[in-house]
Design an enzyme around this catalytic site. Structure first.
Site, mmCIF file in Angstrom:
data_model
loop_
_atom_site.group_PDB
_atom_site.id
_atom_site.type_symbol
_atom_site.label_atom_id
_atom_site.label_comp_id
_atom_site.label_asym_id
_atom_site.label_seq_id
_atom_site.Cartn_x
_atom_site.Cartn_y
_atom_site.Cartn_z
ATOM 1 N N LYS A 88 10.165 0.451 13.509
ATOM 2 C CA LYS A 88 10.703 0.682 12.151
ATOM 3 C C LYS A 88 11.810 1.729 12.197
ATOM 4 O O LYS A 88 12.864 1.572 11.577
ATOM 5 C CB LYS A 88 9.583 1.165 11.219
ATOM 6 C CG LYS A 88 8.548 0.091 10.912
ATOM 7 C CD LYS A 88 7.498 0.619 9.940
ATOM 8 C CE LYS A 88 6.363 -0.362 9.765
ATOM 9 N NZ LYS A 88 5.255 0.142 8.982
ATOM 10 N N GLY A 116 -4.550 -1.531 5.349
ATOM 11 C CA GLY A 116 -3.753 -2.640 4.802
ATOM 12 C C GLY A 116 -4.298 -4.008 5.198
ATOM 13 O O GLY A 116 -4.452 -4.898 4.358
ATOM 14 N N ARG A 117 -4.618 -4.180 6.474
ATOM 15 C CA ARG A 117 -5.065 -5.507 6.936
ATOM 16 C C ARG A 117 -6.490 -5.831 6.508
ATOM 17 O O ARG A 117 -6.982 -6.930 6.742
ATOM 18 C CB ARG A 117 -4.893 -5.622 8.455
ATOM 19 C CG ARG A 117 -5.602 -4.558 9.266
ATOM 20 C CD ARG A 117 -5.131 -4.581 10.720
ATOM 21 N NE ARG A 117 -5.615 -3.462 11.500
ATOM 22 C CZ ARG A 117 -5.012 -2.278 11.582
ATOM 23 N NH1 ARG A 117 -3.915 -2.041 10.899
ATOM 24 N NH2 ARG A 117 -5.513 -1.317 12.334
ATOM 25 N N HIS A 122 -2.815 -32.789 18.965
ATOM 26 C CA HIS A 122 -1.629 -33.550 19.360
ATOM 27 C C HIS A 122 -0.515 -32.609 19.805
ATOM 28 O O HIS A 122 0.652 -33.006 19.845
ATOM 29 C CB HIS A 122 -1.171 -34.432 18.195
ATOM 30 C CG HIS A 122 -2.278 -35.322 17.719
ATOM 31 N ND1 HIS A 122 -2.583 -36.517 18.325
ATOM 32 C CD2 HIS A 122 -3.210 -35.148 16.748
ATOM 33 C CE1 HIS A 122 -3.627 -37.068 17.710
ATOM 34 N NE2 HIS A 122 -4.036 -36.251 16.761
ATOM 35 N N GLU A 129 -3.643 -6.059 15.504
ATOM 36 C CA GLU A 129 -3.194 -4.748 15.021
ATOM 37 C C GLU A 129 -4.341 -3.735 15.119
ATOM 38 O O GLU A 129 -4.117 -2.536 15.173
ATOM 39 C CB GLU A 129 -2.675 -4.853 13.571
ATOM 40 C CG GLU A 129 -1.660 -3.784 13.213
ATOM 41 C CD GLU A 129 -1.034 -3.943 11.822
ATOM 42 O OE1 GLU A 129 -1.755 -3.854 10.823
ATOM 43 O OE2 GLU A 129 0.195 -4.149 11.740
ATOM 44 N N LYS A 134 0.846 -1.192 0.000
ATOM 45 C CA LYS A 134 0.000 0.000 0.000
ATOM 46 C C LYS A 134 0.890 1.253 0.000
ATOM 47 O O LYS A 134 0.680 2.174 -0.756
ATOM 48 C CB LYS A 134 -0.926 -0.042 1.218
ATOM 49 C CG LYS A 134 -1.863 1.131 1.299
ATOM 50 C CD LYS A 134 -2.777 1.042 2.502
ATOM 51 C CE LYS A 134 -3.448 2.377 2.736
ATOM 52 N NZ LYS A 134 -4.174 2.442 3.995
ATOM 53 N N GLU A 140 10.736 -4.677 4.005
ATOM 54 C CA GLU A 140 10.850 -6.059 3.527
ATOM 55 C C GLU A 140 10.492 -6.153 2.045
ATOM 56 O O GLU A 140 11.180 -6.805 1.259
ATOM 57 C CB GLU A 140 9.913 -6.979 4.334
ATOM 58 C CG GLU A 140 10.258 -7.130 5.809
ATOM 59 C CD GLU A 140 9.689 -6.040 6.693
ATOM 60 O OE1 GLU A 140 9.277 -4.965 6.182
ATOM 61 O OE2 GLU A 140 9.657 -6.238 7.925
HETATM 62 O O1 F6P Z 1 3.996 -2.439 9.640
HETATM 63 C C1 F6P Z 1 2.636 -2.707 9.648
HETATM 64 C C2 F6P Z 1 2.032 -2.527 8.288
HETATM 65 O O2 F6P Z 1 1.921 -1.178 8.000
HETATM 66 C C3 F6P Z 1 0.678 -3.208 8.182
HETATM 67 O O3 F6P Z 1 -0.345 -2.481 8.744
HETATM 68 C C4 F6P Z 1 0.588 -3.440 6.712
HETATM 69 O O4 F6P Z 1 -0.380 -4.384 6.381
HETATM 70 C C5 F6P Z 1 1.989 -3.909 6.411
HETATM 71 O O5 F6P Z 1 2.809 -3.127 7.260
HETATM 72 C C6 F6P Z 1 2.437 -3.783 4.983
HETATM 73 O O6 F6P Z 1 2.316 -2.471 4.528
HETATM 74 P P1 F6P Z 1 2.398 -2.101 2.994
HETATM 75 O O7 F6P Z 1 1.255 -2.735 2.293
HETATM 76 O O8 F6P Z 1 2.326 -0.597 2.962
HETATM 77 O O9 F6P Z 1 3.708 -2.597 2.472
#
Ligand code: F6P
Length: 538
Positions: free
Chosen positions: A506, A261-262, A378, A347, A200, A206
């Site tokens: 972060k 995002g979530r 189990h 979150e 987003k 990452e």
């Molecule tokens: O660090 C948390 C977060 O902002 C989440 O809320 C989000 O889903 C995820 O990182 C990934 O964010 P993006 O879609 O901006 O890469």
């Protein structure tokens, strides 16, 4: 403290709230404590809740203006008050032709245009018109994204794997740990791989690093820079950054800041999965979610599935101090559901202040955990049955299997019911002792073992029955849990749609990364951090 809160506090210690006693005193409980909606059937009869409990909890929802809050969510009010925007995940799955406004402008034309764009891109890939740098059609999709740009989509991909196009393979690249991307690249053919960069913000560490590695890999494998556009699609609300990365503008599928995002799996965020499962499957999933949205908006509070699940969660969390909630998926396809719900729930309602910034005066979000049944039986079910903590559980079960084999599905179903029954009924020390004696055990030995073998029971659970694992029921299930989380946030009086708590880590990550790269010692950190920085450098 409201009088309702006091009444609930008094009520929760009422001895008559034993689930077994409640069943004994009400023969219609199993039928009455159920809700059916959007292809899902919720059986909430195995809860420490009587008619009086439900009356009080529903009154609590009314006191918190739940009906108005549901309307506010779905009509585009600024429910995310720290970022001054709506949370309109219901719009990205709404029916074409709906009128849903953000700042006075109907957003549905944008949503519909994007759906058309997704469909057109799908057709291009499926027909073989989209070709890689050597002219071969696409066979592998690698979706790079993390958190909300991965977890929900992964659930959908697994759950609906029986709809997958056999000519395509889909891989998720998530972690900053290079082992993740290395192991996926090993399975990919650069000539026939399409990378879908899902972010987003287009600024997540990452995803950025993995996208750069993917680009480097393509280049090393022989793809010239001028052909990169044949191997990348982006999904982002930050078009400028995606373009700066080198993705052709026509290959950027938009997202909007009014979708969290979530909560974004309903959008082009699912593009990799849509390619694999087909556009029709995606549309059917949206239909299932719409049906749940409609139910959430129109059903009376006491007959409203997300409201009931949210209220029961608050009941255990605030009045029984239960610290966690287990999601037990008795469906292999839904094995990733607990991971997704961890983000959606923790979150969203893992907050310490109310909407007005004042501290909350009671518990908020619980710890969501769980896994796949019967595997968990189990492993961790021991603690559910005999541990000292009260852990409410949701059993998610389908009446049918998408891949039947002999009577395995019947065994799966039987085990889900058996676990819920064991949690509820338990077995007293006397029963256990008598059973052992009846089998010929010496009375003294039976008395010694009985406390170890007794199971306390009276442990609550919900059973969520899916009529079948279809795109519609999966859509409805995921939407159900989103709304359940919102219900909790309304009771807690908190914002479910921001996540400021993740920001500090972060910033510190950037600072520590610089220190790790920089020669010499750094005094900028606490002693504990500095000492490990030194060790890494050494
Ligand atoms: O660090 C948390 C977060 O902002 C989440 O809320 C989000 O889903 C995820 O990182 C990934 O964010 P993006 O879609 O901006 O890469």
């Amino acid at each position: 403290m409201s009088s309702l809160h006091q009444q609930l506090q008094q009520h929760c210690s009422n001895a008559s709230l034993n689930i077994n006693t409640l069943f004994d005193s009400d023969t219609s409980r199993a039928e009455r404590y159920t809700i059916e909606a959007a292809g899902l059937f919720l059986d909430y009869s195995r809860n420490r809740a009587s008619d009086e409990t439900l009356k009080l909890l529903t009154a609590l929802a009314e006191e918190c203006n739940m009906a108005r809050a549901i309307e506010a969510l779905q009509s585009g009010s600024d429910v995310n008050n720290t970022e001054c925007r709506p949370a309109l995940h219901t719009a990205i799955r709404a029916k074409a032709g709906s009128d849903i406004k953000v700042n006075g402008r109907n957003v549905m034309p944008d949503v519909e245009t994007t759906r058309q764009q997704i469909k057109a891109l799908c057709d291009k890939v499926h027909s073989g018109e989209w070709k890689g740098y050597t002219g071969k059609p696409i066979r592998h999709i690698a979706s790079i994204g993390i958190g909300g740009s991965h977890l929900g989509v992964n659930v959908v991909t697994d759950a609906l794997a029986h709809h997958a196009n056999p000519d395509l393979s889909l891989h998720y690249i998530v972690n900053i740990d290079p082992v993740d991307i290395s192991s996926k690249l090993d399975q990919l053919d650069p000539e026939t791989t399409l990378f879908v960069i899902v972010s987003k913000s287009f600024g997540t560490l990452e995803t950025k690093e993995n996208a750069l590695t993917a680009r480097r890999w393509l280049n090393e494998q022989g793809c010239p820079e001028s052909d990169f556009h044949k191997h990348f699609i982006a999904v982002s609300a930050n078009v400028d950054k995606a373009v700066a990365f080198g993705i052709a503008e026509e290959n950027i599928l938009p997202l909007w800041d009014w979708v969290g995002g979530r909560y974004s799996l309903w959008s082009a965020v699912s593009f990799g999965a849509i390619l694999l499962l087909g556009y029709d499957t995606y549309e059917r999933m949206l239909n299932g979610a719409q049906a749940m949205d409609e139910h959430f908006r129109t059903a009376p509070l006491a007959e409203n599935m997300p409201v009931m699940m949210g209220l029961l969660s608050v009941w255990y969390n605030r009045y029984f101090q239960s610290e966690s909630h287990a999601i037990l998926s008795y469906a292999h396809g839904l094995r990733q559901l607990p991971n997704h719900l961890q983000q959606v729930d923790m979150e969203s309602v893992g907050k310490g202040v109310k909407l007005d910034g004042s501290p909350v005066d009671d518990n908020t979000g619980t710890i969501i955990w769980g896994g796949e049944g019967t595997n968990g039986q189990h492993a961790y079910h021991q603690l559910l049955h005999q541990g000292t903590r009260l852990i409410p559980a949701d059993f998610i079960v389908s009446l049918k299997s998408p891949a039947p084999q002999g009577d395995q599905h019947t065994w799966l179903f039987a085990n889900a019911l058996a676990q819920a029954r064991a949690l509820m009924t338990g077995k007293t020390e006397d029963q256990v002792r008598e059973e052992m004696i009846a089998k010929g055990m010496d009375a003294a030995e039976a008395t010694r073992l009985a406390p170890h073998k007794m199971v306390p029971g009276n442990r609550p659970s919900n059973i969520l029955l899916m009529s079948d694992i279809t795109p519609e029921t999966v859509g409805a299930l995921l939407a159900l849990y989103e709304h359940k989380v919102y219900v909790q946030s309304v009771i807690f009086g908190i914002n479910a749609f921001d996540q400021w708590g993740v920001e500090l880590g972060k910033v510190l990550g950037d600072e520590i990364y610089s220190a790790l790269q920089h020669p010499g010692d750094s005094d900028d950190f606490d002693a504990a951090t500095s000492s490990l920085i030194k060790r890494f450098k050494a």
